[in-house]
Scaffold this active site. Structure first.
Site, PDB file in Angstrom:
ATOM      1  N   ALA A  89       0.843  -1.202   0.000  1.00 55.52           N
ATOM      2  CA  ALA A  89       0.000   0.000   0.000  1.00 55.52           C
ATOM      3  C   ALA A  89       0.869   1.240   0.000  1.00 55.52           C
ATOM      4  CB  ALA A  89      -0.897   0.003   1.236  1.00 55.52           C
ATOM      5  N   ASN A  90       0.258   2.378  -0.307  1.00 58.06           N
ATOM      6  CA  ASN A  90       0.909   3.683  -0.131  1.00 58.06           C
ATOM      7  C   ASN A  90       0.545   4.210   1.244  1.00 58.06           C
ATOM      8  OD1 ASN A  90       0.987   3.324  -3.005  1.00 58.06           O
ATOM      9  ND2 ASN A  90       1.231   5.524  -3.217  1.00 58.06           N
ATOM     10  N   ARG A  91       1.300   5.162   1.725  1.00 60.69           N
ATOM     11  CA  ARG A  91       0.938   5.865   2.948  1.00 60.69           C
ATOM     12  C   ARG A  91      -0.189   6.835   2.627  1.00 60.69           C
ATOM     13  NH1 ARG A  91       4.843   5.088   6.672  1.00 60.69           N
ATOM     14  NH2 ARG A  91       6.946   4.821   5.859  1.00 60.69           N
TER      15      ARG A  91
END
Ligand code: CTP
Ligand code: CA
Length: 227
Positions: free
Chosen positions: A33-35
């Protein structure tokens, strides 16, 4: 609907907002995932609702709850986000605030990958669809106003200007997410609004204030472009 809200400048307008990260499974217990806390997208949706818009809020697993008064569509992956966005159209405007994972695991495992052997696992990636570009480049049914974000480091304005042209959206809100800015995960944002004819730096302000200013601009623009 609250009478005060129904009278706002975005009354009768449908606005689509994407928010939060996407989660791309590796196996049943792991993902990439991305932040993204989802705070900026949530603030934007809230500001749009406060101005009378009907908001479809397509969100990945965010840290903050969705705002009241929106139609929430919860998704996990980028592919699910694209499907949900397409199902939500038509819209008068669309704001893409989600931090979409650029890659997914090509073939996620149905069973948990075990640490058993001495060999480290390798992961093959596939590229996810670009949801903002897909909607920006629609030949029919394109929202009148399409807004993206560009979280950048280094040459922020140059990267974001090129990104706006490549994707074909109307505006990009560019922000510098270098660690020293403290913007990632913080309550404030410092954005530059990039359109076809200008790059307008906004002062550093709370995410709610960025959302309010953007919602006001969207209302103005839809009002003047309406036939
Ligand atoms: N976006 C999207 N779908 C994707 C990737 C990004 O809709 N698969 C949207 C984001 O919501 C954001 C904008 O595109 O509004 C820019 O995202 P960003 O990650 O900065 O752009 P990328 O084209 O993925 O470029 P980069 O290589 O810098 O990550
Ligand atoms: Ca990206």
């Amino acid at each position: 609907v609250d009478a005060a809200l129904a009278d706002g400048p975005l009354k009768g307008k449908h606005v689509l907002v994407t928010s939060g990260p996407t989660h791309e499974p590796i196996d049943p217990v792991r993902y990439i995932a991305n932040r993204s806390s989802g705070a900026q997208g949530t603030a934007i949706a809230k500001a749009l609702v406060a101005r009378g818009a009907h908001v479809t809020f397509v969100t990945g697993p965010a840290d903050v709850p969705p705002p009241h008064g929106v139609d929430v569509v919860s998704i996990q992956t980028a592919q699910e986000m694209l499907t949900a966005v397409q199902a939500a159209l038509p819209a008068d405007a669309a704001v893409f605030a989600a931090a979409v994972a650029d890659w997914r695991v090509e073939s996620a495992s149905d069973s948990k990958i075990k640490k058993s052997g001495k060999k480290l696992p390798t992961i093959a990636f596939a590229e996810n669809p670009d949801i903002l570009a897909t909607v920006s480049q629609l030949k029919t049914g394109r929202p009148a106003l399409v807004v993206g974000f560009a979280a950048e480091t280094d040459d922020v304005i140059a990267h974001a200007t090129a990104k706006r042209e490549r994707k074909g959206c109307d505006w990009i809100l560019a922000n510098d997410v270098s660690p020293e800015t403290g913007i990632m995960g913080g309550a404030e944002n410092a954005v530059t609004l990039i359109s076809a004819d200008k790059a307008e730096p906004w002062p550093r302000m709370g995410k709610d204030a960025v959302a309010a200013r953007l919602a006001d601009l969207i209302a103005e623009t839809l009002a003047t472009s309406a036939k």
